[in-house]
Enzyme design. Structure first.
Site, short mmCIF file in Angstrom:
data_model
loop_
_atom_site.label_atom_id
_atom_site.label_comp_id
_atom_site.label_asym_id
_atom_site.label_seq_id
_atom_site.Cartn_x
_atom_site.Cartn_y
_atom_site.Cartn_z
N ARG A 110 0.82 -1.21 0.00
CA ARG A 110 0.00 0.00 0.00
C ARG A 110 0.86 1.26 0.00
O ARG A 110 0.43 2.33 -0.45
CB ARG A 110 -0.91 -0.01 1.24
CG ARG A 110 -2.10 0.94 1.14
CD ARG A 110 -3.02 0.80 2.34
NE ARG A 110 -2.31 1.00 3.57
CZ ARG A 110 -2.48 0.27 4.67
NH1 ARG A 110 -3.35 -0.71 4.69
NH2 ARG A 110 -1.78 0.51 5.76
N TYR A 154 -11.85 24.86 -7.87
CA TYR A 154 -12.57 23.70 -8.43
C TYR A 154 -13.78 23.36 -7.53
O TYR A 154 -13.63 23.18 -6.32
CB TYR A 154 -11.57 22.54 -8.49
CG TYR A 154 -12.10 21.25 -9.00
CD1 TYR A 154 -12.56 21.13 -10.30
CD2 TYR A 154 -12.13 20.12 -8.18
CE1 TYR A 154 -13.04 19.92 -10.78
CE2 TYR A 154 -12.60 18.90 -8.65
CZ TYR A 154 -13.05 18.81 -9.95
OH TYR A 154 -13.52 17.62 -10.42
N ASP A 191 -4.01 24.72 -6.74
CA ASP A 191 -4.46 23.71 -7.70
C ASP A 191 -3.84 24.12 -9.04
O ASP A 191 -4.29 25.06 -9.69
CB ASP A 191 -5.99 23.68 -7.77
CG ASP A 191 -6.49 22.55 -8.68
OD1 ASP A 191 -5.78 22.21 -9.64
OD2 ASP A 191 -7.60 22.06 -8.44
N LYS A 244 -5.88 15.03 -15.86
CA LYS A 244 -6.07 15.91 -17.00
C LYS A 244 -4.89 15.76 -17.97
O LYS A 244 -4.83 14.83 -18.72
CB LYS A 244 -6.28 17.35 -16.51
CG LYS A 244 -7.44 17.46 -15.50
CD LYS A 244 -8.79 17.20 -16.12
CE LYS A 244 -9.90 16.92 -15.10
NZ LYS A 244 -10.12 17.97 -14.11
C1 LIG Z 1 -10.56 17.71 -12.74
C2 LIG Z 1 -10.01 18.66 -11.76
C3 LIG Z 1 -9.76 18.27 -10.44
C4 LIG Z 1 -10.11 16.90 -9.93
O1 LIG Z 1 -9.43 15.88 -10.53
P1 LIG Z 1 -10.04 14.41 -10.51
O2 LIG Z 1 -8.90 13.53 -10.81
O3 LIG Z 1 -11.13 14.37 -11.54
O4 LIG Z 1 -10.58 14.18 -9.12
C5 LIG Z 1 -9.21 19.19 -9.58
N1 LIG Z 1 -8.93 20.44 -9.99
C6 LIG Z 1 -9.15 20.86 -11.24
C7 LIG Z 1 -8.80 22.24 -11.63
C8 LIG Z 1 -9.72 19.98 -12.17
O5 LIG Z 1 -9.97 20.41 -13.40
#
Ligand SMILES: *Cc1c(COP(=O)(O)O)cnc(C)c1O
Length: 389
Positions: A53, A106, A179, A204
């Site tokens: 893990r 987000y 972020d 992404k």
């Molecule tokens: C998609 C996204 C997230 C979350 O990512 P996931 O892997 O889908 O949980 C966080 N911040 C931004 C800016 C995003 O576009």
């Protein structure tokens, strides 16, 4: 031990497990395992890496590569981008602390803050995305431990003055996190601009193929990395080696994909900006767009994601525009090789500091298709919007 002397049943349990003589491949070997075999009794209690893990070959390789991408001493992996954001908040904060967060954060991160995090006795206060460093710091109280940023906002594309905010926060002993999914590490060097923790939804651009979830948090601060380790170990979240394999595979082409996404986006955004049915294009790479000067100062390039404000029209006309698109899939994500579109107004109403953009907002992710085909698709969809409004 001589395998030949054992029964067939036992031999089948042990066969094929020789570790030596593996060929060397370009990618690191993928280990799948829950159990880690240790060499002797003492190691069982003296070593740290005693259980699957905590990560095996592929997770370790990916974490090293993400640290390289972010220019960080270390990076930690989470099962999704959202889990990375919420994990950083949980790891760095305790009951009685409070958080300042940019209003364009987000959406699901905001939902976590207003629900679970609040329930643990950690309130979040939001500031407008265009608030300057002094205005943000004026909100900070003795309990403020963290300022969380997102730049550009992934719906409305406001760019924050990250170096100034980070420097002022540091002088007040407040940590900063961002972020950095839009920047994807390559387009924005968050840690180099003074932020303490750079978070990414690797789902992404790093993944790049819309088929795997993961998040990361990178830092140069050993105390922050230790808190992230404690969180991951004690909560028990981890990522699978197969998912880590796909992420590392995506990372190898991140640079060239981003360059093409950026070129395509600029071509499409520039065309849109000239259309009479388009009020504004929220693409930081376009001269005159909101945040363009800060983008030019702080960012190294553009990706495929930007906003389009249409000339005013009722929701049904916006839906007709979206439904008319043929090359743009309708989906809540971005960063993959393909083009996507959503209309955003239903999401914007959750923000306390309401942004009046002067018309309905559509978000486009420009993929790796030929931009001329994408422009033709947008042109025919705008022709559907015109009579519907
Ligand atoms: C998609 C996204 C997230 C979350 O990512 P996931 O892997 O889908 O949980 C966080 N911040 C931004 C800016 C995003 O576009």
């Amino acid at each position: 031990m001589d395998l030949d002397k054992l029964s067939r049943t036992t031999r089948l349990i042990r066969a094929g497990a020789k570790a030596e003589a593996r060929l060397k491949t370009v990618s690191p070997p993928l280990q799948r395992g829950s159990t880690v075999l240790l060499p002797d009794a003492r190691s069982l209690y003296e070593r740290q890496d005693t259980y699957g893990r905590l990560g095996l070959s592929m997770q370790t390789a990916l974490a090293e590569a993400i640290a390289e991408l972010e220019g960080a001493k270390g990076a930690r992996l989470f099962p999704s981008g959202l889990a990375a954001s919420t994990g950083v908040l949980m790891a760095l904060l305790k009951s009685g602390d409070d958080v300042l967060m940019v209003d364009c954060i987000y959406g699901p991160t905001r939902r976590f803050c207003d629900g679970l995090l609040k329930g643990y006795g950690i309130p979040t206060r939001y500031f407008p995305a265009d608030a300057g460093p002094e205005a943000i710091m004026a909100l900070a109280g003795p309990a403020t431990r963290l300022i969380m940023l997102e730049s550009p906002g992934s719906l409305t594309f406001e760019i924050q003055d990250i170096p100034a905010i980070a420097a002022l926060a540091r002088s007040r002993g407040i940590a900063t996190a961002i972020d950095n999914t839009w920047g994807a590490g390559l387009l924005f060097d968050a840690l180099g601009h003074g932020v303490d923790v750079s978070i990414q939804a690797l789902t992404k651009y790093v993944g790049g193929h819309s088929d795997v979830f993961m998040g990361s948090a990178a830092s140069n601060d050993p105390a922050i990395l230790a808190k992230l380790d404690q969180y991951l170990r004690d909560v028990g979240v981890s990522v699978s080696p197969d998912d880590a394999y796909f992420m590392l595979r995506g990372l190898r082409t991140l640079d060239v994909r981003l360059e093409r996404h950026g070129q395509n986006a600029l071509a499409v955004a520039g065309w849109l900006a000239d259309q009479p049915l388009v009020r504004r294009v929220l693409c930081p790479g376009l001269a005159g767009a909101p945040g363009h000067d800060l983008w030019k100062r702080d960012f190294k390039g553009l990706n495929g994601l930007f906003g389009v404000v249409l000339q005013p029209g009722p929701p049904a006309a916006v839906e007709a525009f979206i439904d008319a698109l043929q090359l743009f899939g309708l989906g809540f994500s971005w960063g993959g090789f393909e083009s996507l579109a959503i209309h955003c107004d239903p999401q914007l109403k959750y923000r306390p500091a309401k942004t009046d953009l002067g018309g309905p907002l559509v978000r486009l992710h420009v993929g790796l298709e030929d931009p001329a085909d994408l422009i033709a698709d947008l042109a025919q969809a705008l022709a559907v919007y015109a009579p519907a409004r």
